[in-house]
Motif scaffolding. Sequence first.
Motif, short mmCIF file in Angstrom:
data_model
loop_
_atom_site.label_atom_id
_atom_site.label_comp_id
_atom_site.label_asym_id
_atom_site.label_seq_id
_atom_site.Cartn_x
_atom_site.Cartn_y
_atom_site.Cartn_z
N ALA A 219 -6.69 7.67 -14.89
CA ALA A 219 -7.99 7.94 -14.65
C ALA A 219 -8.15 8.41 -13.24
O ALA A 219 -9.26 8.86 -12.98
CB ALA A 219 -8.72 6.55 -14.64
N GLY A 220 -7.09 8.76 -12.52
CA GLY A 220 -7.16 9.27 -11.29
C GLY A 220 -6.79 8.71 -10.11
O GLY A 220 -6.76 9.26 -8.89
N ALA A 221 -6.19 7.34 -10.17
CA ALA A 221 -6.05 6.34 -8.94
C ALA A 221 -4.71 7.13 -8.55
O ALA A 221 -3.78 7.65 -9.36
CB ALA A 221 -6.01 5.11 -9.40
N LEU A 222 -4.26 6.92 -7.39
CA LEU A 222 -2.82 7.35 -6.81
C LEU A 222 -2.15 6.36 -6.46
O LEU A 222 -2.44 5.54 -5.51
CB LEU A 222 -3.30 8.15 -5.71
CG LEU A 222 -2.00 8.71 -4.86
CD1 LEU A 222 -1.13 9.81 -5.81
CD2 LEU A 222 -2.30 9.45 -3.46
N PRO A 223 -0.97 5.96 -7.04
CA PRO A 223 -0.12 4.97 -6.50
C PRO A 223 0.68 5.22 -5.02
O PRO A 223 1.07 6.62 -5.00
CB PRO A 223 1.08 4.83 -7.76
CG PRO A 223 0.46 5.53 -8.71
CD PRO A 223 -0.27 6.48 -8.21
N VAL A 224 0.59 4.38 -4.42
CA VAL A 224 1.37 4.65 -3.31
C VAL A 224 2.31 3.65 -2.67
O VAL A 224 1.74 2.38 -2.77
CB VAL A 224 0.48 5.25 -1.87
CG1 VAL A 224 -0.27 6.50 -2.07
CG2 VAL A 224 -0.67 3.84 -1.64
N ARG A 225 3.33 3.73 -1.87
CA ARG A 225 4.03 2.53 -1.36
C ARG A 225 3.89 2.48 -0.03
O ARG A 225 3.67 3.60 0.72
CB ARG A 225 5.55 2.66 -1.63
CG ARG A 225 6.42 4.05 -1.34
CD ARG A 225 7.58 3.89 -1.94
NE ARG A 225 8.32 5.12 -1.85
CZ ARG A 225 9.04 5.57 -0.68
NH1 ARG A 225 9.51 4.52 0.25
NH2 ARG A 225 9.54 6.59 -0.64
N LEU A 226 4.46 1.38 0.78
CA LEU A 226 4.23 1.25 2.16
C LEU A 226 5.80 1.45 2.68
O LEU A 226 5.73 2.10 3.93
CB LEU A 226 3.79 -0.28 2.42
CG LEU A 226 2.14 -0.41 2.06
CD1 LEU A 226 2.05 -1.94 2.23
CD2 LEU A 226 1.38 0.30 2.82
N GLY A 227 6.56 1.08 2.20
CA GLY A 227 7.88 1.16 2.84
C GLY A 227 9.13 1.01 1.75
O GLY A 227 8.83 0.67 0.74
N GLU A 228 10.38 0.55 2.37
CA GLU A 228 11.23 0.00 1.58
C GLU A 228 11.12 -1.48 1.33
O GLU A 228 11.58 -1.93 0.09
CB GLU A 228 12.51 0.26 2.21
CG GLU A 228 12.82 1.75 2.77
CD GLU A 228 12.76 2.56 1.16
OE1 GLU A 228 13.32 2.12 0.09
OE2 GLU A 228 12.17 3.78 1.42
N SER A 229 10.58 -2.37 1.97
CA SER A 229 10.35 -3.68 1.60
C SER A 229 9.13 -4.13 0.89
O SER A 229 8.39 -3.25 0.67
CB SER A 229 10.37 -4.58 2.99
OG SER A 229 9.47 -3.97 3.60
N VAL A 230 9.10 -5.12 0.04
CA VAL A 230 7.86 -5.51 -0.61
C VAL A 230 7.20 -6.70 0.09
O VAL A 230 7.76 -7.61 0.37
CB VAL A 230 8.27 -6.21 -1.99
CG1 VAL A 230 7.23 -6.46 -2.80
CG2 VAL A 230 9.07 -5.18 -2.68
N LEU A 231 6.07 -6.31 0.25
CA LEU A 231 5.16 -7.33 1.40
C LEU A 231 4.28 -8.17 0.24
O LEU A 231 4.23 -7.93 -0.78
CB LEU A 231 4.02 -6.41 2.03
CG LEU A 231 4.85 -5.41 2.96
CD1 LEU A 231 3.44 -4.72 3.88
CD2 LEU A 231 5.65 -6.12 3.69
N ARG A 232 3.91 -9.35 0.70
CA ARG A 232 3.13 -10.24 0.26
C ARG A 232 1.79 -9.81 -0.25
O ARG A 232 1.30 -8.85 0.46
CB ARG A 232 3.04 -11.65 0.93
CG ARG A 232 4.38 -12.38 1.01
CD ARG A 232 4.23 -13.69 1.79
NE ARG A 232 5.47 -14.53 1.83
CZ ARG A 232 5.97 -15.27 1.04
NH1 ARG A 232 5.25 -15.52 -0.08
NH2 ARG A 232 6.99 -15.81 1.26
#
Length: 251
Positions: A219-232
Amino acid sequence: MSNLYLDESLSANDLAVGASVALTGDEARHAATVSRLRSGESVLLGNGSGVQATCEVTGVENKRVDLTVVSVAQHPLEEFRLVLVQALAKGDRDERAVQAAVEVGVDAVLPWQAERSVSRWSGDKIEKGVVRWQKVVREATKQSLRAWTPDVLPPESTASLLTHTGHDRVLILEPTAKKRLSDLTRAEIEPVDPRGSVLVLVGPEGGVSEKELSVLTEAGALPVRLGESVLRTSTAGPVALALINVALGRW
């Protein structure tokens, strides 16, 4: 000056320089019994709608604090809103996310009934949940001395979130995304429509489901990550909002 008191019934005219204002109710009780204000001290009084006044305390009772307005500052709204779309989470993890998001400058929070949300709002729980979040938002506004109290929007499902992608910028926090949020340009963060908002979607403990990620991305949303670790789920949103504030020049 470390104390902000809110009275949403006050208008800009009520907070004019030289005006006398009486603080009552819970705010007055807190000021008198917890903060132990005394005559001659200075406090900040706001209406949650952009107006903050520096006031001198002129009288203190258990259920009433009298103030005189010394100076006034009016804070305009930002060009567009930053909205935390926080998936409902068990315990108080979603509330902790909302609290921190307000402290770092979010303009609105939106409860998301995600596919993997353990906590579910239905029936009477919807109104109770919204009221609880409003209380969290108000207290965080006071703690961070913000001039505007962020809105708590009505809960939405994944299907209803799809309607935002036409005019809002929708960013999904996803640990497997190729793009890093910190690499996005201002143009990639700003709303598609100048009248739109920037929505930051944070999944629940189990993350955003593959189905949700697929339909939102299509639908047009953009997936992005913060870094290598996974945050709560209670941490990811505030961290993302901090990065966006820097990219937009708000910080």
